[in-house]
Design an enzyme around this catalytic site. Structure first.
Site, PDB file in Angstrom:
ATOM      1  N   SER A   1       0.815  -1.212   0.000  1.00 34.95           N
ATOM      2  CA  SER A   1       0.000   0.000   0.000  1.00 34.95           C
ATOM      3  C   SER A   1       0.857   1.274   0.000  1.00 34.95           C
ATOM      4  CB  SER A   1      -0.894  -0.006   1.235  1.00 34.95           C
ATOM      5  OG  SER A   1      -1.631   1.192   1.312  1.00 34.95           O
TER       6      SER A   1
ATOM      7  N   LYS B   1      -3.388   2.448  -2.353  1.00 34.87           N
ATOM      8  CA  LYS B   1      -3.021   3.520  -1.430  1.00 34.87           C
ATOM      9  C   LYS B   1      -4.028   3.612  -0.275  1.00 34.87           C
ATOM     10  CE  LYS B   1      -1.235   7.125   0.383  1.00 34.87           C
ATOM     11  NZ  LYS B   1      -0.011   6.914   1.198  1.00 34.87           N
TER      12      LYS B   1
ATOM     13  N   LEU C   1      -1.069   9.968   4.164  1.00 37.95           N
ATOM     14  CA  LEU C   1      -2.337   9.451   3.637  1.00 37.95           C
ATOM     15  C   LEU C   1      -3.083  10.376   2.680  1.00 37.95           C
ATOM     16  CD1 LEU C   1      -3.827   7.643   6.782  1.00 37.95           C
ATOM     17  CD2 LEU C   1      -2.742   6.600   4.797  1.00 37.95           C
TER      18      LEU C   1
ATOM     19  N   CYS D   1      -0.059   3.619  10.388  1.00 43.05           N
ATOM     20  CA  CYS D   1       0.549   4.717   9.651  1.00 43.05           C
ATOM     21  C   CYS D   1       1.199   5.692  10.633  1.00 43.05           C
ATOM     22  CB  CYS D   1      -0.489   5.459   8.810  1.00 43.05           C
ATOM     23  SG  CYS D   1       0.259   6.849   7.935  1.00 43.05           S
TER      24      CYS D   1
ATOM     25  N   LYS E   1      -2.909  -4.737   9.450  1.00 46.23           N
ATOM     26  CA  LYS E   1      -1.517  -4.364   9.154  1.00 46.23           C
ATOM     27  C   LYS E   1      -0.844  -3.829  10.409  1.00 46.23           C
ATOM     28  CE  LYS E   1       1.451  -2.063   5.857  1.00 46.23           C
ATOM     29  NZ  LYS E   1       1.517  -1.412   4.553  1.00 46.23           N
TER      30      LYS E   1
ATOM     31  N   ILE F   1       5.781  -5.612   7.806  1.00 47.45           N
ATOM     32  CA  ILE F   1       5.631  -4.486   8.705  1.00 47.45           C
ATOM     33  C   ILE F   1       5.269  -3.205   7.939  1.00 47.45           C
ATOM     34  CG2 ILE F   1       7.256  -5.340  10.432  1.00 47.45           C
ATOM     35  CD1 ILE F   1       9.420  -3.482   9.202  1.00 47.45           C
TER      36      ILE F   1
ATOM     37  N   THR G   1       5.960   1.000   8.114  1.00 47.41           N
ATOM     38  CA  THR G   1       7.272   1.651   8.225  1.00 47.41           C
ATOM     39  C   THR G   1       7.679   1.880   9.683  1.00 47.41           C
ATOM     40  OG1 THR G   1       6.152   3.752   7.973  1.00 47.41           O
ATOM     41  CG2 THR G   1       7.107   2.800   5.988  1.00 47.41           C
TER      42      THR G   1
ATOM     43  N   GLY H   1      12.461   0.226   2.758  1.00 43.44           N
ATOM     44  CA  GLY H   1      13.548  -0.091   1.836  1.00 43.44           C
ATOM     45  C   GLY H   1      14.485  -1.151   2.412  1.00 43.44           C
TER      46      GLY H   1
ATOM     47  N   GLY I   1       7.253  -3.040  -1.839  1.00 44.21           N
ATOM     48  CA  GLY I   1       6.942  -1.615  -1.721  1.00 44.21           C
ATOM     49  C   GLY I   1       7.977  -0.752  -2.397  1.00 44.21           C
TER      50      GLY I   1
HETATM   51  C1  LIG Z   1       5.732   6.436   0.031  1.00 45.13           C
HETATM   52  C2  LIG Z   1       5.094   5.379   0.883  1.00 45.13           C
HETATM   53  C3  LIG Z   1       3.725   5.451   1.182  1.00 45.13           C
HETATM   54  C4  LIG Z   1       3.111   4.484   1.982  1.00 45.13           C
HETATM   55  N1  LIG Z   1       1.766   4.566   2.227  1.00 45.13           N
HETATM   56  C5  LIG Z   1       1.154   3.593   2.953  1.00 45.13           C
HETATM   57  C6  LIG Z   1      -0.256   3.612   3.159  1.00 45.13           C
HETATM   58  O1  LIG Z   1      -0.977   4.481   2.652  1.00 45.13           O
HETATM   59  N2  LIG Z   1      -0.809   2.625   3.920  1.00 45.13           N
HETATM   60  C7  LIG Z   1      -0.048   1.616   4.468  1.00 45.13           C
HETATM   61  O2  LIG Z   1      -0.594   0.744   5.143  1.00 45.13           O
HETATM   62  N3  LIG Z   1       1.273   1.565   4.273  1.00 45.13           N
HETATM   63  C8  LIG Z   1       1.902   2.523   3.524  1.00 45.13           C
HETATM   64  N4  LIG Z   1       3.262   2.455   3.315  1.00 45.13           N
HETATM   65  C9  LIG Z   1       4.037   1.329   3.903  1.00 45.13           C
HETATM   66  C10 LIG Z   1       4.254   0.194   2.902  1.00 45.13           C
HETATM   67  O3  LIG Z   1       3.028  -0.361   2.468  1.00 45.13           O
HETATM   68  C11 LIG Z   1       5.142  -0.902   3.502  1.00 45.13           C
HETATM   69  O4  LIG Z   1       4.504  -1.434   4.635  1.00 45.13           O
HETATM   70  C12 LIG Z   1       6.512  -0.409   3.913  1.00 45.13           C
HETATM   71  O5  LIG Z   1       6.985   0.558   2.994  1.00 45.13           O
HETATM   72  C13 LIG Z   1       7.557  -1.522   4.029  1.00 45.13           C
HETATM   73  O6  LIG Z   1       7.801  -2.165   2.795  1.00 45.13           O
HETATM   74  P1  LIG Z   1       8.997  -1.760   1.765  1.00 45.13           P
HETATM   75  O7  LIG Z   1      10.254  -1.655   2.567  1.00 45.13           O
HETATM   76  O8  LIG Z   1       9.013  -2.864   0.757  1.00 45.13           O
HETATM   77  O9  LIG Z   1       8.618  -0.457   1.174  1.00 45.13           O
HETATM   78  C14 LIG Z   1       3.901   3.421   2.506  1.00 45.13           C
HETATM   79  C15 LIG Z   1       5.257   3.344   2.214  1.00 45.13           C
HETATM   80  C16 LIG Z   1       5.864   4.303   1.400  1.00 45.13           C
HETATM   81  C17 LIG Z   1       7.339   4.180   1.093  1.00 45.13           C
END
Ligand SMILES: Cc1cc2nc3c(=O)[nH]c(=O)nc-3n(C[C@H](O)[C@H](O)[C@H](O)COP(=O)(O)O)c2cc1C
Ligand SMILES: Cc1cc2nc3c(=O)[nH]c(=O)nc-3n(C[C@H](O)[C@H](O)[C@H](O)COP(=O)(O)OP(=O)(O)OC[C@H]3O[C@@H](n4cnc5c(N)ncnc54)[C@H](O)[C@@H]3O)c2cc1C
Ligand code: FES
Lengths: 302, 261
Positions: free
Chosen positions: A21, A45, A73, A128, A163, A189, A191, A215, A263
């Site tokens: 997401s 999103k 958000l 979030c 989540k 997880i 962030t 990341g 992500g």
């Molecule tokens: C720019 C950005 C926007 C995000 N927006 C949301 C969101 O709207 N809802 C949500 O549950 N997680 C959101 N996340 C978290 C990601 O879904 C994910 O849980 C997190 O980035 C870890 O995975 P990754 O390291 O592969 O990015 C967002 C992450 C990023 C980088």
């Protein structure tokens, strides 16, 4: 024959690879790079009841092998999603998961009702770190996780995924509370709360001061949490956090995850989810696995 | 949208800390328009994770060449400067909404520092497709000047200012431009935000059409992550909306964006 299909608490997917997401919009952008039907699922999103403009820019900062974001958000609201974005996504043969966030439990429930059975699953975003009310405020105490999960579950007619936030003392306790309250699956997880400072201006790099870390750098933390949670609950888990290669994905599956989400990696390589899917298939060929369950959770711990 | 590896034909320093890179890629050269940008991966490793947005400086559509002009700033641009000739660079692009080419107008381009980069191809395209009545350049630098000859060849008149007075007029290019406002119908500008705000303000006093090319930190570069936002007008009154610089821009009608908050 290799079969990568996954049944995640009733959500049928042709592969265990989902997009995370907030990193994939509503699919349109990456749909111009490849056929979205190649994906097991798309998590959209984070949606709110009313449209939201989010936080001030700059909303992103780079750190070692990671990024911080403070989007907050921004989204067009659930009605626009249902009217304009969902029909687009429905052209593809892929599961659609709606990520929802609210200021109150009632708002989450109302959104679950509005979504009805139009999506394949609902992901409850109680993690979030970038909004003042709601968001992570619901996700850090077992009691409030239990209450919100139980309430939303009553209003949702599709599988409910909770989540989880990594910004807690004991994630297994939170996971158990969500399971107890009736969650169909867990995803983790979200962030990690973080910060970066510009030493020349002596100001935070993000206008919001703090933001969510994601990341490659967060992968070891995410993997450890997924492993712990998979050992503590019976419901299926979607693992995510720093996955950028097929090897990363396989690590999460070995740790017990039923599906994985990609992500931040898509920002660097738009094809990352597709390459990861191909890599998983090759891994299965190499070791003679015919389905994901043949190696899921097969970690041999010391 | 494209994402591919393209070959670097040349990559050299043209003045202290400013580099020019030429890339050969038929697909990009055919599709690209002035004001669009490329989202580049300057360093293969995860250590410098994100891509970097760099404008299209010059296009040779026939020879399939794309020229970039970039200033060293941090790890990413330093990484770019280390790419050797005949090596490949990973590119997403061309991306974004470029400059609208207005026809038969009296045009001025106003560039500040490395902000002159996207204005070069714009000037060439104005000449080729816009049949301008006139096209003048206003270029402002802190100290070192670059690309003046090429601009003078494409423009009717080229004004230059440096803050330290080492070349051209001493001071800000906006002050020189302010005195000549009455000569133009359409203004295109790219540079520091404070410069673009000033140009926008000047243009709105005379109701001149003004296009600004904005910069914001980016993630995906394609419209999916919502990190690159700027405020744009929404409906009447004071209401606004967060637009995405990467795909709703980077070029905006100056009247549509709120530059000061
Ligand atoms: C720019 C950005 C926007 C995000 N927006 C949301 C969101 O709207 N809802 C949500 O549950 N997680 C959101 N996340 C978290 C990601 O879904 C994910 O849980 C997190 O980035 C870890 O995975 P990754 O390291 O592969 O990015 C967002 C992450 C990023 C980088
Ligand atoms: C649409 C667009 C077109 C651009 N065109 C050019 C160009 O033609 N020539 C040129 O020299 N520069 C251009 N820039 C600015 C260029 O992207 C930054 O200077 C570059 O990203 C800095 O990276 P770095 O690693 O060297 O610096 P660092 O400061 O170490 O970068 C850290 C992070 O901040 C981001 N960042 C830093 N400064 C900027 C900035 N001004 N704009 C956007 N992101 C930034 C980086 O991308 C990186 O993610 C453009 C920016 C945008 C948005
Ligand atoms: S950089 Fe991701 S939306 Fe603009």
């Amino acid at each position: 024959m290799i079969n990568t299909s996954t049944n995640l608490a009733g959500i049928k997917m042709k592969s265990p690879v989902i997009t995370a997401s907030g990193t994939f919009g509503f699919g349109r952008e990456y749909g111009s790079f490849y056929d979205l039907s190649l994906l097991g699922g798309i998590t959209v999103k984070g949606l709110t009841l009313k449209p939201r403009e989010g936080n001030k820019a700059p909303r992103i900062a780079e750190a070692s092998a990671s990024i911080l974001n403070s989007v907050g958000l921004q989204n067009p609201g659930i009605e626009v999603f249902l009217d304009e974005e969902l029909p687009f996504l429905r052209q593809y043969d892929t599961a659609v998961i709606a990520n929802i966030a609210g200021n109150t439990i009632d708002e989450y429930c109302e959104m679950a009702e509005r979504l009805g059975s139009s999506v394949d699953g609902i992901e409850l975003n109680i993690s979030c770190p970038n909004v003042k009310e709601g968001g992570v405020a619901f996700g850090t105490k077992s009691q409030s996780v239990y209450e919100i999960t139980k309430s939303v579950k009553r209003h949702s007619c599709v599988p409910l995924i909770v989540k989880l936030s990594p910004n807690v003392t004991d994630i297994t306790e939170i996971a158990a509370a969500a399971q107890e309250a009736g969650a169909d699956a867990l995803s983790l997880i979200n962030t990690l709360l973080g910060m970066a400072i510009d030493v020349h201006t002596q100001r935070p790099m993000l206008a919001n001061n703090v933001g969510g870390l994601s990341g490659p750098a967060v992968k070891p933390v995410a993997l450890r949490m997924v492993w712990q949670v998979c050992g503590a609950v019976k419901i299926p888990v979607i693992g995510m956090g720093g996955i950028s290669t097929w090897e990363d994905a396989v690590e999460f599956i070995l740790a017990g995850a039923s599906s994985i989400a990609v992500g931040t990696a898509s920002f660097i390589d738009p094809f990352a989810p597709v390459r990861i899917t191909e890599g998983i298939v090759q891994y299965m060929e190499k070791y003679g696995y015919s389905c994901i369950d043949d190696f899921r959770g097969k970690l041999k711990v010391f | 949208m494209n994402c591919q590896k393209s070959i670097v034909i040349s990559n050299k320093e043209i003045c202290s800390g400013v580099f020019e890179m030429v890339i050969e890629d038929k697909c990009i050269a055919e599709k690209a328009a002035a004001g669009q940008f490329l989202h580049l991966k300057p360093v293969e490793s995860n250590e410098v994770l994100l891509r970097r947005p760099i404008s299209i400086h010059r296009l040779d559509r026939e020879k399939a060449l794309i020229t970039l002009l970039y200033q060293l700033k941090g790890k990413g641009t330093v990484g770019l400067s280390k790419i050797a000739v005949n090596e490949y660079i990973d590119i997403i692009g061309p991306i974004g909404k470029g400059f609208p080419i207005e026809s038969e107008k009296r045009c001025a381009i106003v560039g500040g520092g490395i902000g002159i980069a996207p204005l070069m191809q714009l000037t060439a395209d104005l000449k080729a497709f816009g049949k301008p009545i006139s096209c003048d350049a206003y270029l402002g630098f802190r100290s070192d000047v670059y690309k003046l000859e090429e601009f003078s060849m494409l423009c009717d008149k080229t004004h230059v200012a440096t803050e330290d007075g080492s070349f051209g007029e001493k001071g800000y290019i906006t002050d020189i431009f302010a005195g000549n406002l009455h000569k133009y119908d359409v203004i295109y500008t790219c540079g520091p935000k404070i410069m673009m705000s000033k140009i926008k303000e000047l243009c709105s006093t005379k109701k001149l059409k003004c296009y600004v090319s904005l910069e914001e930190k980016m993630g995906c570069g394609v419209g999916a992550c919502l990190v690159c936002v700027c405020k744009t007008k929404a409906g009447d009154g004071d209401s606004w909306h967060h637009s995405k610089v990467c795909c709703d821009g980077p070029v905006f009608d100056a009247e549509e964006v709120l530059l000061n908050d």
